[in-house]
Every structure is written in structure tokens, then in C-alpha cells.
Design an enzyme around this catalytic site. Structure first.
Site, PDB file in Angstrom:
ATOM      1  N   SER A   1       5.678  57.920  32.660  1.00  0.00           N
ATOM      2  CA  SER A   1       4.737  58.272  33.722  1.00  0.00           C
ATOM      3  C   SER A   1       5.002  59.698  34.161  1.00  0.00           C
ATOM      4  CB  SER A   1       4.915  57.334  34.914  1.00  0.00           C
ATOM      5  OG  SER A   1       6.093  57.687  35.617  1.00  0.00           O
ATOM      6  N   LYS A   2       3.977  60.287  34.729  1.00  0.00           N
ATOM      7  CA  LYS A   2       4.180  61.674  35.133  1.00  0.00           C
ATOM      8  C   LYS A   2       5.157  61.753  36.288  1.00  0.00           C
ATOM      9  CE  LYS A   2      -0.374  61.285  37.115  1.00  0.00           C
ATOM     10  NZ  LYS A   2      -1.739  61.294  36.743  1.00  0.00           N
ATOM     11  N   ARG A   3       5.216  60.680  37.091  1.00  0.00           N
ATOM     12  CA  ARG A   3       6.124  60.731  38.230  1.00  0.00           C
ATOM     13  C   ARG A   3       7.579  60.783  37.771  1.00  0.00           C
ATOM     14  NH1 ARG A   3       4.931  56.130  41.447  1.00  0.00           N
ATOM     15  NH2 ARG A   3       2.778  56.839  41.313  1.00  0.00           N
TER      16      ARG A   3
END
Ligand code: GLU
Length: 512
Positions: free
Chosen positions: A246-248
Site C-alpha cells: 500500500s502507498k501508506r
């Protein structure tokens, strides 16, 4: 449904990441294989988190990858009235109801359920309100959400997922879910279905994280009187720790843009992404765009069962999608292998084998960024430019290598590799004089050819009583900055006489 119509509906709340790109590519492949249409829909109903920059980034990323869409981009936010009309219809038809329960009430019930170690599910208090009671509450100006009426009779909602097989959910396990918030905003679950119905989507191909939404969405399709699409959920992409990409948690390293900046060839990345979660029975790894598109478009091609020859007509089918989540291997700490080694290998494969003109066009963009571009490379020096690329690409992994490892071929401010300096220059102190002397012999030649430079090197080495390799490797280091490379006699002939002579003379600087 006769026509194949698929969609890619990203939420523009960040960059296009590899998981999203992979889903887009699968949709694109499926559309192309079946002569169908790919609809691009930007799901921008979350006005606070959606940005213009993200929309642009997604469009650029898809275009760069070569994922072409046939319709759109449509913007979900432009269909707000339709989403609301669908909610009103569900209300009018008795398939939904207004729920006046306050946040506090629901929270208290949820806590009570947690305390009793039970599952919380909305208990349907407002489902039982009489029309008069509803009118009364509305007259008082009480805020409400709209909830979908999940059938109460015993039964299941089920569907045949093209990848995961039969998926079923009992009615009693589905709560009366909210379809419109108290601020009047329809929820994503509903908007997505309304849009898929309007866009006449025949196949919903999306990430496995959509699997849990599907039973509720099927209830919506039915209540809206629409035909169900076929669902195919793709396994997620995981990192080596089995965590969802995920980008997070992974930042830029999982964005398509990052790969672009690291010198990936667009199709190499697409090819790699296709393999994340999909394989053919013979584990073939390299598919050109043309091969895949061809395989998708012609379904009458004779089947060859030969193990060396993959069956073109099953090049992409849901059968090849693995059910287990796929591992995306990357190593943050190693700059050379900043990503999955397989991705690098696939990239290197294309870098070394695509027609050199294609590589030239990609290197041009890279050189323009690096300030290495000379307009003559498009004109009188074109052949020289392309030959440089062709001679060096055999050892390269990304487009960036042309400007870094291959810099000496185009500029004089190149870096000297430490091993080359230690092993091929400083280890032989005699080179301090020998290389400038070799320069003089080269300078006396009318032009530097493979055969002439080889003759001169061999003669000179014999006179000095050293191995020709000492001279040649020393020359390679001071001329290219590298330990290895193509035959030095070809390099002398290619790189330019003036540069060869100057660099050989300049060898003295390394001994100071
Ligand atoms: N907008 C959703 C997402 O980006 C799309 C999910 C779907 O394909 O239905 O996750």
C-alpha cells in the site's frame, strides 16, 4: 450480455500504484482478448481526498504503460443525481429505509455487543418504523441515513467468482448496510453499482479486497432490477513480509511513477506486473505486447501442446490467476536491486533485445533529463548514438544505466569505477607512462579501426613485455570508467579518436 465491457475505476487519492496498475492491465488484456471495451472511470466522490494531481498521475501512468481505454475518463462525481435517484428508487420500492438512529445510540450498542463478546450488526430498529413514525421524525428534523433492506428470510447471496469459485454469504450475516449518509451523500458501494449498470459492465475484474463487498453489491443489482456482471477478483500483491502493498506503508517504491523514474521500460513493467498473480502452465515469463494482444484477438489459432510453445489462445484466461496472494519482492536497501529481481531481469531483457531505435527514443527522454542530450543524435550523429547504446546495453539493467555506467560514451565528466581504478590501473604503475605512449601511437593512425588498434596494442605489449590485457584493461578503465564492457578494439573505433587519445594521455592523473 454479448459485448465484453470492463472497467478500471481508480479512486484518485494518490499515485497509481503497482497493484492498481496490474488490475488495469488485466482489464485491458481481457478487453483486448475479447474485442471488448475498457471503460476508465475516476471514482472521485470523496471530494476531500481526490486531487487533480492524482487524476493526472493516473492517466499519465496508464498511458505510459500502454493501457489504452476505449471510453472515458468518466467522473463518478458527475453522476451524483443518478446515484441519489437510485437510492430514492430503492426507498420507493421498499428495498431501503430511513434510519434515524444517532451515532451515540449505535456506538452504545456496538460497545455492549463487544462487552458481551458478540458480533455487532445493526439491529434493524428503524426498519420497523411505521410510515407515520418516519414522517414524525422527519418533521422533527432528525437526521437520517438510508439503509438497504437485506432479505430476512433464510438464504444466501452467492456468485461464481472466476478466480475464487463459489462465494456465498448468508443473509443473516449481512447487516442492513448504509447506502446514503446523513449528509445526503450516497456511499461508494451504491455509486459503484449504479455506474457499472449505466456503463453496461459485463465483467468486474478487481482486487480481492472487493470480494467482501460483492454480496452486498449483488443485493443492490437485484433490487435495482439489473443483470449481474461476472465477477473476477485478483489476488492481492504482498511484500516479502506478507503485508499488503500500500502507498501508506511502502511509499513511493510501489508507485508506477517510481519505476518510470528508475529507468523501467513501460512494457517491461507491464509484463512483470502481469506475472504477479498470473502464470501460464509453462511458466513463461516474457510476452511482448504484440504477442499478448495477438493471442487475445485471434481465437482460432491452432493449439500446440508442445511444452516449448505456450498455447497462444490461453495466454490470458482467469485459469492462470493464482488464488494465493502474490509476493512482491523488493529491497529498499540495495540501490541496484531496488525492486523485485525478477522485475529487473525482465527489464534488462527488454532493454537488451528491443529494436535499438525503440531504446533510442527512451534514452533520449532520459538524456534530456540528465542534460546529456545532443540534437545531433537525432541527425548526423544518430547512427553513432544508436551504436553506442547497442554496444553497451548488454550489461545494463535500466535506462538510467546509459547515463551513469555508460556516461563516458557521451560525456567527459564520467565517474571512475573504484574496482577498475584499483585493479586495472593502479595495480600496474607502468601504465602511467604506457597509456600516454599508446595514445601517441593511436594519434599517428589516420583513423582508429578495430584491426589497426588491435595490431598497435599487441605490438606495443610485446615491446614492453607485458600482457596485452594489461594495456587493454587499463585503457578500458581510463576511457570508459568501467571494469568490463564490449571488445576494447571496437570501443576504440567507436567512441571517437579524440576522446580515446585525450583519455589515454590523461591517465597520469590517476597516479597523482
Ligand atoms: N474505486 C475503487 C478502488 O479504487 C474501485 C473498486 C472496484 O473496482 O469496484 O478501489
Amino acid at each position: 450480455m454479448t459485448e465484453v465491457r470492463v472497467r478500471f475505476p481508480p479512486s484518485p487519492t494518490g499515485y497509481l500504484h503497482i497493484g492498481g496498475a496490474r488490475t488495469a492491465i488485466y482489464n485491458w488484456l481481457f478487453a483486448r482478448k475479447h474485442g471488448g471495451k475498457l471503460v476508465l472511470r475516476i471514482e472521485d466522490t470523496d471530494a476531500e481526498r481526490s486531487t487533480q494531481e492524482s487524476i493526472q498521475g493516473i492517466l499519465d501512468g496508464l498511458e505510459w504503460l500502454g493501457v489504452t481505454w476505449d471510453e472515458g475518463p468518466y467522473f463518478q462525481s458527475e453522476y451524483a443525481a443518478e446515484h441519489m435517484a437510485a437510492a430514492q428508487r430503492l426507498l420507493a420500492d421498499g428495498n431501503a429505509y430511513k434510519c434515524f438512529c444517532s451515532k451515540e445510540e449505535l456506538e452504545a450498542k456496538r460497545e455492549a455487543a463487544a462487552a458481551a463478546k458478540g458480533d455487532y450488526r445493526y439491529d434493524g430498529v428503524c426498519r420497523k418504523l411505521s410510515p407515520e413514525q418516519v414522517r414524525e421524525k422527519e418533521a422533527q428534523g432528525l437526521p437520517y441515513v438510508i439503509r438497504f433492506k437485506v432479505p430476512q428470510e433464510p438464504g444466501k447471496v452467492g456468485f461464481d467468482d472466476q478466480v475464487y469459485g463459489r462465494v456465498e454469504r448468508a443473509h443473516e450475516d449481512i447487516e442492513d448496510f448504509v447506502i446514503v449518509r446523513s449528509n445526503g451523500m450516497p456511499l461508494y458501494l451504491l455509486c459503484n453499482v449504479v455506474d457499472d449498470i449505466r456503463d453496461r459492465i459485463s465483467h468486474v475484474i478487481r482486487g480481492q479486497d472487493g470480494l467482501s463487498n460483492t454480496p452486498r453489491q449483488i443485493l443492490l443489482y437485484r433490487a435495482l432490477g439489473a443483470e449481474l456482471p461476472i465477477f473476477a477478483h485478483m489476488p492481492l500483491t504482498l511484500d516479502l513480509n506478507k503485508a499488503k502493498i500500500s502507498k501508506r506503508s511502502h511509499g513511493e517504491i510501489v508507485s508506477v511513477q517510481f519505476y518510470r523514474e528508475q529507468g523501467f521500460l513501460p512494457w517491461a513493467l507491464a509484463n512483470f506486473l502481469v506475472l504477479l498473480g498470473w502464470s501460464t502452465s509453462d511458466d513463461r515469463e516474457i510476452f511482448s505486447r504484440e504477442e499478448l494482444i495477438e493471442a487475445f484477438s485471434f481465437d482460432g489459432i491452432t493449439r500446440s501442446n508442445s511444452i516449448f510453445n505456450y498455447r497462444k489462445d490461453d495466454a490470458f484466461s482467469f485459469d492462470g490467476i493464482t488464488r494465493s496472494n502474490s509476493i512482491f519482492n523488493y529491497r529498499k536497501d540495495d540501490p541496484k536491486f531496488f525492486t523485485d529481481p525478477k522485475a529487473i531481469n525482465i527489464n534488462a531483457h527488454y532493454l537488451r533485445t528491443l529494436p535499438i531505435e525503440e531504446i533510442g527514443a527512451l534514452v533520449k527522454v532520459e538524456f534530456q533529463k540528465e542534460g546529456l542530450w545532443d540534437s545531433a543524435y537525432d541527425g548526423e550523429k544518430k547512427q553513432w548514438f544508436l551504436k553506442n547504446l547497442d554496444m553497451t546495453r548488454e550489461r545494463f539493467h535500466t535506462l538510467k544505466d546509459f547515463a551513469s555506467l555508460g556516461r563516458a560514451w557521451f560525456a567527459d565528466d564520467f565517474a571512475m569505477d573504484e574496482t577498475a581504478l584499483a585493479k586495472n590501473v593502479l595495480k600496474h604503475p607502468g601504465l602511467k607512462e604506457w597509456l600516454p605512449m599508446l595514445a601517441e601511437r593511436f594519434d599517428a593512425l589516420p583513423e582508429l579501426s578495430h584491426d589497426e588498434t588491435e595490431r598497435v596494442c599487441r605490438e606495443f605489449a610485446e615491446e614492453l613485455g607485458v600482457k596485452v590485457g594489461v594495456l587493454v584493461n587499463g585503457a578500458r578503465a581510463v576511457i570508459t570508467g568501467q571494469v568490463k564492457g564490449p571488445s576494447m578494439f571496437e570501443v576504440f573505433a567507436q567512441i571517437s579518436k579524440q576522446r580515446v587519445v585525450t583519455r589515454l594521455k590523461g591517465a597520469t592523473q590517476y597516479f597523482e
